[in-house]
Each structure stands twice: as C-alpha cells, then as structure tokens.
Design an enzyme around this catalytic site. Structure first.
Site, short mmCIF file in Angstrom:
data_model
loop_
_atom_site.label_atom_id
_atom_site.label_comp_id
_atom_site.label_asym_id
_atom_site.label_seq_id
_atom_site.Cartn_x
_atom_site.Cartn_y
_atom_site.Cartn_z
N MET A 121 99.22 79.89 15.67
CA MET A 121 99.70 79.40 16.96
C MET A 121 99.03 78.08 17.22
O MET A 121 97.84 78.03 17.44
CB MET A 121 99.40 80.38 18.08
CG MET A 121 100.16 80.07 19.34
SD MET A 121 99.94 81.30 20.62
CE MET A 121 98.50 80.65 21.44
N CYS A 122 99.75 77.05 17.17
CA CYS A 122 99.31 75.68 17.42
C CYS A 122 98.51 75.12 16.25
O CYS A 122 97.69 75.80 15.65
CB CYS A 122 98.45 75.56 18.67
SG CYS A 122 99.29 76.11 20.15
N GLY A 123 98.77 73.88 15.94
CA GLY A 123 98.00 73.17 14.92
C GLY A 123 97.28 72.02 15.57
O GLY A 123 97.85 71.33 16.42
N ARG A 171 103.06 75.63 12.56
CA ARG A 171 102.24 76.10 13.67
C ARG A 171 102.82 75.73 15.03
O ARG A 171 102.25 76.05 16.07
CB ARG A 171 100.82 75.51 13.57
CG ARG A 171 100.06 76.04 12.41
CD ARG A 171 98.65 75.50 12.38
NE ARG A 171 97.87 76.29 11.46
CZ ARG A 171 97.24 77.41 11.79
NH1 ARG A 171 97.26 77.82 13.04
NH2 ARG A 171 96.59 78.09 10.90
N ASN A 211 99.97 70.16 17.82
CA ASN A 211 101.33 70.62 17.57
C ASN A 211 101.47 71.96 18.26
O ASN A 211 100.79 72.91 17.93
CB ASN A 211 101.52 70.77 16.06
CG ASN A 211 102.97 70.95 15.67
OD1 ASN A 211 103.82 71.26 16.50
ND2 ASN A 211 103.25 70.77 14.38
#
Lengths: 382, 502
Positions: A37-39, A66, A205
């Site tokens: 979850m999220c980069g 991500r 991201n």
C-alpha cells in the site's frame, strides 16, 4: 551495541557517526512479504547538487503496483533560489476567482506577498484538474512580535481549518510540494516537475483507502521546512491527533500522515529535540529493551517515552521525511512496511522498493534494509 | 398496617436430592436454614441471594427463585418504589444499600464497540509479537531538555516526577479494612504483588499484616483521616486523597461501632467500639487551593518521593475539577463513576447522584487536552469496570488505568448480593466476624484475584493486537477506535466518538 534503535548516521553527514552501516544487514523484516500500500522514495544529495524531477518521476513510476492512480506527489528542496528568503506557499484553490481574494487579504494582514502566480501546469488526459494550484512567495510582517515560523504555521492552520476553498499544502522556504490525484507520471507531467532543480526530492505513489480523489489527501505533507511521505496506516492516529491538537495544530487533511509533519514540527522546532531523538519518541524502544540499557541511557529513554507517550506512532509505517538539511527514514518498531536504503556517491536513497532506487541510479551501491525502528539519517554537508 | 411484604427470594430444598448434611445450615450467616427433625427447614425471608448455600450444597439440592410472589406490575410504581415507601413509612429513616447503582440506566460501555484491523493494516499476534501494557502513573513533563554531549551521549536535564509503574493498567481500588476483612485485604495485596500492580488501602489504615506488601499499597487519606500518620504515609507506594466516592458523591462514610473490633481500632487509631464517621468534606479542604495545599503537604511529608492521587466522584463538573487538580502537584486524578460500589450508602445517593464513568473520563481527558495539561495528570477510571472490554473502552476514552473493586470481590467469591453493610458476609469478605473471615483462604483467594488480573491483561493484549496497536499508550484517548452503537448524538459528542458505520 546491537540494539535495534541506534540511529544510523551516515558518514556523508557532517557530524560524527554514532554508527555506520555494517557491511551487510540481514533481510529480516524486509520488503517482500508485507502487504502493498503506497510506494515512497526520497533522494538527497549531500553536497546540494541539484537534480531535475525526471529521475524521481521515473523511480516513482516503478512502484505503480503500490499505487492506484488516485494520488501522487513530489516535494523538492532548493527549487526557488530567487525567493529563498520567502515562504513558498503552495495553495489549492477550489475556485480561483472566488477564493483567491480571501486568501490574498488574509496574507496581506500577516505580511507581504512578494510574488504570486499560478503554478505552471500542463493538462494531462489522465488527470482531472479539480483544483487550481497557486503559489505565493510570502514574507511575514517583521513588526509582528512572533517568530516568522510561528506566524506562518498559525496562518496555515487557520486558512486550512476555515475551509474557504483554499488549502495551503506547502509552506517552507525554497521548497515546494506538487501533488494531485492521478498516476505518478501524470502528476509529474501535470506540474512539469522536470523543470525544477532540487537537491532533495521526496515522492509518493498513493493507494488511497481513506480520501480518494481529494488532492489534499495526497502526499507529501508539509509544514514549514518539514515534508513527509508515508506508507502505512497509523493505528494510533486518534491519540496522536488529539495530542497534537492540544498544542494548537489543527488536522484538516482527513488523513493520518499530516500528524507526522506536525509531530516532527512540535518536537524539533518547538521543543528543540534533535531529529534522531524525535524519531525515537515516535518509534521508541520497547520497555524491555530500555530496561537493559545502562542507567543514564535508560533514564533519558524512559523520559522520552513518558513525555511523548501520546506522540508515539503505532501501526505499520515507513516514513521518509526531509528538511533543508537532512533526509530521514524510519519504520514502525515491528517494521511492518518495507524500507530500503541505498547510496551512490553523494546521494542517499530511501525507498519502499529497491527497484525504484535502481531506476533512478543503476550504479547504486550498498542496498540495505535497516532493522525495525532503526532510523536512517542523512545530513547535507554545510 | 403495612403487614408483610412479599418475600424477595424463595429457597427450596429438593427433598429427593438433599442428604441432610447440614452444610447449608453451617454456611448461611443469615439464618435461612435450620434443622427440623430429620429435614431442613427453610426461612426464605432471611435470604439475601448470597448463594453460599448453593455453592456449598454437595447435591445441588437447593434452588433459589427471585420474586416468587410479585406485586401487580406497574411501570412507574415498581416493586422497589413501593418497598422503599413501606420501609420509610415504618422507620422514618434514610434507606441504606450496598454495592453499586441498582437503577436500570443503560451501560454506555455496552453501547460502544471496539475496532480491529482488516487488510489495510496487519493485526498483531501477542503470542508472536510484543504488546506493551506497562503503564506509568504520575506527572510527565510536557517537553524535555535533552542535550547532546561531545561524543554523542545524550544528557537529560529535565527532572522527572516519580511515577508509579504498573505492569498492567488494572489496579485494585480502595476498600477499607473494616468494610472488608483482613483476609480479603491480604488476598488482594498478594494478587497485586504477583501481577505487578497496586491496591488501595481505603480509609482504614494499613494493618501490620499488610506491611510485607506495602510496596504495592496506595495509602488513602480521607476526610476522617483514620489510620493516617507519617509511618503510614511512608509505607505506601503512593498516597491517595479521597474527596468523594462514586457510590455516594457529596457525603462521607460511616463504619458502625460494632464493626470496630480491637484490630480495626488499632489500625484506624480510634477507640474500640466507637463509630468511625468520615465527614462529608475534608474540614481542611473547602476550596481547590486547600486541596493543592494538602497535596503539597503530603508530598513535603514524604520528601516528594511519592505520587499523590486525588479521588473524586464523577459529578457534573468533573472536568473542571480535574483541571483544577492538574494545577496542583497531584499526579493523578481518580474518577469514580456512579456505578461504583460501596459497603453502604444511602440508596438515594447510590442510585441518583453522579454521572457514568464513560462520560466523566471522556470529558476530563478532553478538558485536560484542551488546556494543554494532559501530561500533568494521569487519569484513573473506576466504578463499574466489569471486564477487559470495559477496561479497553475506558482507556480508549482517555483513562490511563482503571481501578477495580467489585470485580476483585467477585473474584474472591462475592455474589453481589448487596448486603455488605450488615457485616454478615458468608464469603468472609465484607465481615469482621472471625468465623466468617476464616472462610476466606488468602492462598486461594489471592490466586483467584491474580488470575482475574492476568486474564484481563491477556484479553487486553489481544484487543490491542487486533487493533494493530503494540503499546497501551496508543490506545489511550484513541476514540477513533471506538464507535457508538445506539447512542444519541449528544452523548457521542461528549464521548467524541462516531457512530457505527461512520
């Protein structure tokens, strides 16, 4: 000296290292098994040599798995040398004609607008511009009794809490945040970030679960000199928010990450803690570990936990934060989110994924995965 | 004439099952059972539903029925309302009652639900990962002066106030020796020691038999000042000033002279057989500044080494009072909600005065935060904590820790019959009659109380882990992890929680 919580201070930092990287770090708690979850990625050049935004754009897009195409953002330090003494306020207007006059007059009350303009953007097919991004170069009125930083942070809190169609999402000197709803490439191209030259870049991201679509909810989050990108979910948010609000901050972004920016601001700027101590308060050693420390160390570590109990962050997270002089990365004390560190010449990279670092710098050396809670601190020289 | 009222309980002995062993006769302190030739005679009118007979009957021959013969039902003129009137018409007196609030107010705890992680953050497994429930009670600095020495060592320049460290946020509240027996005290003190927590002495002084456990004791200074001298203060790990009690806010206490036996007289430092009357206010505290003075006095007397707590009943203005206490050198405020138990209180107070602990804790925590003084004061919630869920919810509403009272008694066998004030407790808890006291075995009872604390601590760790939290301080005041279920808007605002689904 094998404790998990000794900060790694880079040799490339200007001060004596407390502990340099060991030659290798085991991959325990590393990136491959945790959920996505999220980069995030950050890069810093210790000698303040600047990079344009194309590299970080490329790196961030390596982590599209991500994200979900609903939010991305960049923060860059050193991009406004012509206005380096002004606070660069980046603002989202819902409606420029309606909301801008209000903000103009508010700013005029607190100081002088040296210059303001629309942030140059370029329409992208994949990105629906729901706000108009604007920037002000602002100087607080020197005749006001309060320190400049106090004035600007109070201004940001007031404007954002008032919700009059203007959201100040970046407020530091010689730095700027560029964020929007969309894929990283679209957001980068929308703001034409390859036109900016910065010596520290943070990027994010987003895979939003909380406030999709809303640009204010995208990362990085910034207050004054500090910017933060974050991968995770803060399970202690309710405690942290109520704590930070008791010091006059107002949480307005509907997302947990903004408290991190405020907590760092509180501890470092207002309480005068060194950044490594602030990080230690946010992700402190377990009591059991504190119990094994020598007396003096035990005493100040206990004090830190007691005084900042409500600032401590829980839940899975990896965070990269920066100010004009440093970039730091740290994870929760169980390391439930990945964080990879790389170095190449004068550059320090901290990211969710090694691939992102390699996309930006194929020659990167010494890719490492710091242990849970172990902060990575890189400082610029001079 | 008023005549006999319908009996409250009916005890029946199944003649087929009964083997006439007489254990019920021996065990009932209220005289329900007697031998009538070769059978057991039952006088149900004496029954208090203490269940001692049922617990001791080897053949399960005894059954108990509540309200076997009731009044004509009426929503307003309840049985209780009618009986209170008969009682007072006869006596012209205040009605006394034991245990906690017996009116049918909704329990707010039961309308709050806790959160757990799914997908977006991983829940933690306490069997695999550390979950910290260690809690520190006392003043904490708002910020720290930490300097970096040459060479990188960190130096702490801020002087910290001594805190009380508890290994679990569950403490045992103040129930005095006198109200309960020495064996009950001993049992709880041992349990506190075993589980790394603390227990309150109540206003009964500290019996010499408890001196080995003094490091686990919080000594109380109440309005009667019974048992208080410098030796007593110095023995305790912390000192608590009792201003009020949730079961009877605004009034004092009364231990009848017949309970003041030689031992109690010595411990309380009052003549044998004399009534021990604690006045409603402390007669040296008529204002908040007087309280601050007493706090300072106690700190001074013990060389500023011991935390001082102030216990108040949860009343309407509780938040402002707590904010006042935070400005004194006091380290913690104990808030006793209107469900708090008691050995004896006027029924009208027990049932009608004060506010629920849930709302009180929420508003105190908020007020202290709003004034930026939350670190000045730890908040201890008490009054009606029935299980680990109540504990977790109290902490999420803003408490640092809880006191349990009734729950600890129940762990020792108490059946919540509510007749504590009669001094005949057949479980050996709320009595001073040597033969009854002897029924409570401290070896066994201490283990039961310790088990209870351990079990709740385990459950608390599981709840924390499920919520993705590995340290108790991240639950404290974390109202985001609570949701109100069937609570009204106004109350949700006070509790600062959202409704389910929101």
């Amino acid at each position: 000296m094998e404790g998990n919580f000794l900060p790694i201070v880079f040799i490339l930092s200007g001060i004596t290292p407390i502990r340099a990287f060991p030659d290798c770090l085991e991959a325990e708690g590393g990136g491959s098994t945790v959920m996505t979850m999220c980069g995030i990625i950050g890069v810093m050049d210790k000698s303040r040599r600047t990079m344009d935004g194309s590299g970080i754009r490329q790196a961030l897009s390596m982590m599209n798995e991500r994200g979900s195409g609903e939010g991305a953002g960049y923060a860059a330090y050193g991009i406004y040398p012509d206005y380096r003494d002004c606070y660069a306020l980046h603002v989202f207007f819902d409606d420029v004609h309606e909301n801008k006059p209000l903000l103009d007059s508010a700013l005029a009350q607190w100081g002088t607008i040296e210059h303001d303009e629309a942030i140059p953007t370029c329409d992208r097919p994949g990105l629906r511009a729901v706000h108009t991004p604007w920037r002000y170069f602002f100087k607080p009125d020197p005749s006001l009794a309060a320190p400049e930083d106090e004035i600007v942070s109070a201004l940001v809190m007031q404007v954002n809490a008032a919700r009059r169609g203007a959201l100040i999402f970046s407020s530091g000197k010689d730095l700027g945040v560029f964020k929007a709803g969309g894929w990283p490439e679209d957001v980068a191209d929308f703001y034409r970030i390859e036109d900016y030259e910065g010596y520290i870049w943070l990027a994010h991201n987003r895979y939003p679960t909380n406030t999709p679509g809303w640009w204010g909810g995208a990362h990085p989050f910034n207050l004054l000199d500090w910017s933060v990108v974050h991968n995770g979910e803060i399970t202690s948010y309710g405690t942290n928010r109520r704590y930070i609000e008791s010091f006059g901050y107002t949480c307005t972004m509907f997302t947990d990450t903004e408290v991190i920016a405020y907590l760092i601001d509180l501890m470092v700027r207002r309480h005068g803690l060194d950044i490594d101590l602030a990080v230690r308060a946010l992700a402190p050693p377990f009591w059991e570990e504190i119990g094994r420390m020598p007396a003096a160390e035990r005493e100040w570590n206990s004090a830190l936990r007691l005084a900042y109990a409500s600032a401590m962050m829980n839940g899975p997270f990896a965070i990269v934060a920066a100010n004009r002089d440093m970039m730091i990365g740290f994870t929760d004390r169980g390391k439930l989110r990945p964080m990879v560190v790389g170095e190449c010449d004068d550059r320090l990279y901290i990211s969710s994924e090694e691939a992102a670092i390699r996309a930006m710098e194929p020659r990167v050396e010494s890719i490492r995965m710091p242990a849970a809670g172990e902060p990575v601190i890189g400082r610029v020289i001079a | 004439m008023i005549g006999s009222l319908p009996p409250r309980y009916r005890i029946s002995v199944d003649p087929v099952r009964c083997m006439e062993c007489g254990r019920c006769i021996e065990n009932c302190a209220y005289g329900v059972f007697s031998r009538d030739g070769d059978r057991i005679f039952v006088n149900s009118r004496n029954c208090t539903a203490c269940h001692r007979c049922i617990a001791c009957c080897p053949r399960d021959a005894i059954s108990l029925e509540e309200h076997p013969c009731d009044y004509r039902s009426h929503p307003l003129w309840t049985r209780e309302a009618r009986e209170a009137i008969y009682n007072q018409a006869r006596t012209g007196k205040i009605i006394l009652a034991g245990m906690g609030n017996a009116l049918d107010y909704p329990a707010i705890f039961d309308r709050l639900v806790l959160d757990a992680c799914q997908v977006t953050n991983p829940s933690l497994d306490p069997l695999r990962e550390p979950i910290e429930v260690t809690t520190h009670l006392g003043k904490k600095p708002a910020s720290l002066d930490l300097r970096r020495r040459e060479g990188g060592d960190v130096e702490l320049r801020t002087r910290l106030t001594p805190n009380l460290r508890i290994e679990t946020p569950i403490m045992i509240g103040h129930m005095s020796y006198g109200a309960i027996s020495l064996n009950a005290h001993l049992s709880m003190a041992r349990a506190a020691k075993e589980t790394g927590t603390f227990m309150g002495t109540g206003e009964g002084g500290l019996h010499a038999a408890l001196h080995p456990y003094q490091d686990q004791m919080i000594v109380q200074v109440a309005s009667g000042r019974f048992g208080v001298n410098i030796d007593y203060l110095e023995r305790g790990a912390a000192i608590e000033i009792k201003i009020g009690q949730g079961a009877k806010p605004g009034i004092g206490g009364h231990l009848p002279g017949e309970k003041v036996c030689a031992d109690i007289s010595r411990t309380r430092m009052i003549p044998e057989g004399s009534d021990a009357i604690s006045p409603a206010p402390h007669h040296d505290i008529y204002s908040i500044e007087d309280l601050a003075q007493l706090v300072r006095g106690l700190k001074e007397a013990t060389e500023w080494k011991k935390p001082v707590f102030v216990k108040i009943a949860a009343v309407h203005n509780v938040a402002a009072i707590a904010a006042g206490i935070a400005r004194s050198p006091a380290d913690a405020v104990v808030i006793d909600g209107f469900r708090g138990g008691t050995g004896a209180a006027p029924m009208v107070f027990r049932d009608h005065v004060g506010i629920p602990i849930e709302a009180a804790v929420a508003s105190v925590d908020k007020k202290l935060r709003d004034q930026g003084i939350r670190n000045e004061l730890s908040v201890i919630a008490s009054g009606g904590i029935r299980g680990s869920a109540d504990l977790a919810k109290a902490i999420a509403l803003g408490a640092d820790a809880v006191y349990i009272g009734t729950a600890a008694l129940v762990a020792m066998g108490c059946r919540v019959c509510g007749n504590c004030y009669r001094g005949l407790c057949p479980w050996g808890i709320a009595t001073q009659r040597p033969d009854l006291v002897a029924r409570l075995n401290p070896d066994e009872a201490s283990n039961q109380v310790a088990n209870l604390i351990r079990a709740w601590t385990l459950e608390l760790s599981e709840l924390l882990g499920a919520a993705g939290i590995n340290s108790i301080e991240s639950l404290r005041g974390n109202r985001d992890r609570l949701r109100g279920y069937m609570l009204d808007e106004g109350l949700m605002q006070v509790l600062d929680v959202r409704g389910v689904g929101a």
